[in-house]
Scaffold this motif. Structure first.
Motif, PDB file in Angstrom:
ATOM      1  N   UNK A  13      18.773  11.708  -1.364  1.00 54.38           N
ATOM      2  CA  UNK A  13      19.462  10.897  -0.368  1.00 54.38           C
ATOM      3  C   UNK A  13      18.644  10.744   0.914  1.00 54.38           C
ATOM      4  N   UNK A  14      17.455  11.330   0.936  1.00 58.75           N
ATOM      5  CA  UNK A  14      16.621  11.301   2.133  1.00 58.75           C
ATOM      6  C   UNK A  14      15.630  10.143   2.084  1.00 58.75           C
ATOM      7  N   UNK A  15      15.842   9.138   2.913  1.00 58.68           N
ATOM      8  CA  UNK A  15      14.945   7.990   2.976  1.00 58.68           C
ATOM      9  C   UNK A  15      13.833   8.302   3.985  1.00 58.68           C
ATOM     10  N   UNK A  16      12.639   8.599   3.480  1.00 60.45           N
ATOM     11  CA  UNK A  16      11.535   9.050   4.329  1.00 60.45           C
ATOM     12  C   UNK A  16      10.764   7.873   4.920  1.00 60.45           C
ATOM     13  N   UNK A  17      10.506   6.847   4.106  1.00 55.44           N
ATOM     14  CA  UNK A  17       9.789   5.660   4.561  1.00 55.44           C
ATOM     15  C   UNK A  17      10.725   4.460   4.475  1.00 55.44           C
ATOM     16  N   UNK A  18      10.684   3.620   5.520  1.00 55.35           N
ATOM     17  CA  UNK A  18      11.671   2.549   5.633  1.00 55.35           C
ATOM     18  C   UNK A  18      10.994   1.204   5.889  1.00 55.35           C
ATOM     19  N   UNK A  19      10.390   0.648   4.853  1.00 51.22           N
ATOM     20  CA  UNK A  19       9.872  -0.713   4.932  1.00 51.22           C
ATOM     21  C   UNK A  19       8.603  -0.857   5.749  1.00 51.22           C
ATOM     22  N   UNK A  20       7.575  -0.106   5.399  1.00 50.02           N
ATOM     23  CA  UNK A  20       6.324  -0.130   6.166  1.00 50.02           C
ATOM     24  C   UNK A  20       5.330  -1.096   5.532  1.00 50.02           C
ATOM     25  N   UNK A  21       4.783  -1.980   6.365  1.00 47.91           N
ATOM     26  CA  UNK A  21       3.743  -2.923   5.941  1.00 47.91           C
ATOM     27  C   UNK A  21       2.555  -2.791   6.888  1.00 47.91           C
ATOM     28  N   UNK A  22       1.339  -2.890   6.337  1.00 51.06           N
ATOM     29  CA  UNK A  22       0.136  -2.789   7.173  1.00 51.06           C
ATOM     30  C   UNK A  22      -1.082  -3.177   6.357  1.00 51.06           C
ATOM     31  N   UNK A  23      -2.171  -3.481   7.064  1.00 52.68           N
ATOM     32  CA  UNK A  23      -3.471  -3.722   6.447  1.00 52.68           C
ATOM     33  C   UNK A  23      -4.476  -2.720   7.005  1.00 52.68           C
ATOM     34  N   UNK A  24      -5.289  -2.163   6.108  1.00 53.05           N
ATOM     35  CA  UNK A  24      -6.325  -1.208   6.494  1.00 53.05           C
ATOM     36  C   UNK A  24      -7.673  -1.802   6.083  1.00 53.05           C
ATOM     37  N   UNK A  25      -8.497  -2.112   7.075  1.00 53.28           N
ATOM     38  CA  UNK A  25      -9.727  -2.854   6.817  1.00 53.28           C
ATOM     39  C   UNK A  25     -10.938  -1.939   6.669  1.00 53.28           C
ATOM     40  N   UNK A  26     -11.953  -2.390   5.900  1.00 55.57           N
ATOM     41  CA  UNK A  26     -13.173  -1.589   5.701  1.00 55.57           C
ATOM     42  C   UNK A  26     -13.988  -1.478   6.982  1.00 55.57           C
ATOM     43  N   UNK A  27     -14.738  -0.378   7.068  1.00 55.98           N
ATOM     44  CA  UNK A  27     -15.592  -0.151   8.225  1.00 55.98           C
ATOM     45  C   UNK A  27     -14.828   0.287   9.455  1.00 55.98           C
ATOM     46  N   UNK A  28     -13.544   0.571   9.304  1.00 58.74           N
ATOM     47  CA  UNK A  28     -12.690   0.981  10.411  1.00 58.74           C
ATOM     48  C   UNK A  28     -12.071   2.346  10.130  1.00 58.74           C
ATOM     49  N   UNK A  29     -11.868   3.107  11.204  1.00 60.93           N
ATOM     50  CA  UNK A  29     -11.104   4.354  11.108  1.00 60.93           C
ATOM     51  C   UNK A  29      -9.634   4.006  11.306  1.00 60.93           C
ATOM     52  N   UNK A  30      -8.898   3.949  10.204  1.00 60.28           N
ATOM     53  CA  UNK A  30      -7.474   3.621  10.225  1.00 60.28           C
ATOM     54  C   UNK A  30      -6.676   4.914  10.295  1.00 60.28           C
ATOM     55  N   UNK A  31      -6.010   5.153  11.425  1.00 58.29           N
ATOM     56  CA  UNK A  31      -5.298   6.402  11.626  1.00 58.29           C
ATOM     57  C   UNK A  31      -3.791   6.209  11.489  1.00 58.29           C
ATOM     58  N   UNK A  32      -3.145   7.154  10.807  1.00 57.63           N
ATOM     59  CA  UNK A  32      -1.688   7.204  10.736  1.00 57.63           C
ATOM     60  C   UNK A  32      -1.250   8.421  11.531  1.00 57.63           C
ATOM     61  N   UNK A  33      -0.457   8.195  12.578  1.00 59.26           N
ATOM     62  CA  UNK A  33      -0.016   9.295  13.430  1.00 59.26           C
ATOM     63  C   UNK A  33       1.502   9.304  13.521  1.00 59.26           C
ATOM     64  N   UNK A  34       2.025  10.402  14.025  1.00 57.83           N
ATOM     65  CA  UNK A  34       3.468  10.535  14.185  1.00 57.83           C
ATOM     66  C   UNK A  34       3.849  11.994  14.198  1.00 57.83           C
TER      67      UNK A  34
END
Length: 250
Positions: A13-34
């Motif tokens: 019953x635990x909804x951890x992720x709620x409709x996340x959309x994103x693009x992660x491009x090459x040659x970049x440091x893509x960070x996920x924080x929280x």
């Protein structure tokens, strides 16, 4: 490039992720924080296929990874490198054997080719001559560097990194950040990093996604994060050791 579309993940019953959309491009440091429990590690696992999204899709260079079966995913996984939070080295294997391990699984390289690749990767992370050491003989920072060497042994197009600076002193953390940044740019890798280290965020955060209560709450660069008016993001950022003076320098 990696693209995620409308990712949901529910455990019971635990909804951890709620409709996340994103693009992660090459040659970049893509960070996920929280903050703790925001869903950042769950999101990383959904992208790499360790968890299956309850809803939504993951694309690797336009290919729908979510809809693939195990066999269909193998060619994509051959292009994935991973650095786990605890480095995840095999204690019974030497440094050299740890680096060669994925080459044994996924390539038909000769023994000499594998050794050459291991030596190249060790040189790349400044650990030349450490081939025969065991993980127990390494410092925390050296273990991380061996983990990076193993992660790049397959020349990955996609690099996933989970809390690379966990348990490291600030100086060693900077070395690891610089190394990840150099490899990302050198190989034009699509690198996705889960971190709570604000030094990393401000130092190498080309593209940052901030998760809050399972949702994408903010998105931008390390320059933009310094001037955001997003309350929850500000609360997260300044709960760290960063000072107002550090912010004003950006």
């Amino acid at each position: 490039m990696i693209e995620i579309k409308d990712i949901y993940k529910t455990f019971g019953e635990n909804e951890v992720l709620k409709g996340i959309s994103a693009e992660f491009k090459p040659g970049k440091n893509n960070l996920i924080i929280g903050g703790s429990g925001s869903g950042k590690t769950t999101l990383l696992k959904c992208i790499v296929g360790l968890h299956e999204p309850t809803k939504g899709q993951v694309f690797f260079d336009g290919e729908n990874f979510t809809d693939m079966n195990f066999e269909q995913r193998v060619p994509v996984r051959k292009h994935i490198g991973m650095l786990f939070q605890n480095s995840a080295l095999f204690d019974s294997m030497t440094v050299e054997q740890n680096i060669i391990f994925p080459l044994n699984l996924f390539t038909d390289m000769s023994k000499s080719e594998k050794l050459d690749r291991a030596n190249f990767c060790l040189k790349r992370v400044n650990l030349e001559g450490k081939n025969k050491l065991f993980p127990a003989e390494l410092s925390g920072g050296m273990k991380k560097r061996v983990g990076i060497a193993r992660a790049i042994s397959m020349e990955p197009k996609y690099l996933f990194v989970d809390e690379p600076n966990s348990g490291l002193d600030p100086q060693t953390s900077l070395v690891i950040d610089d190394l990840i940044n150099e490899i990302t740019q050198e190989y034009n890798t699509t690198t996705i990093i889960v971190t709570h280290d604000m030094n990393s965020v401000m130092g190498i955060g080309d593209h940052i996604i901030f998760l809050y209560q399972g949702k994408k709450w903010w998105e931008g660069s390390n320059k933009e994060i310094a001037h955001t008016e997003n309350k929850e993001l500000n609360d997260f950022v300044f709960a760290s050791k960063f000072t107002q003076a550090a912010r004003e320098k950006l």
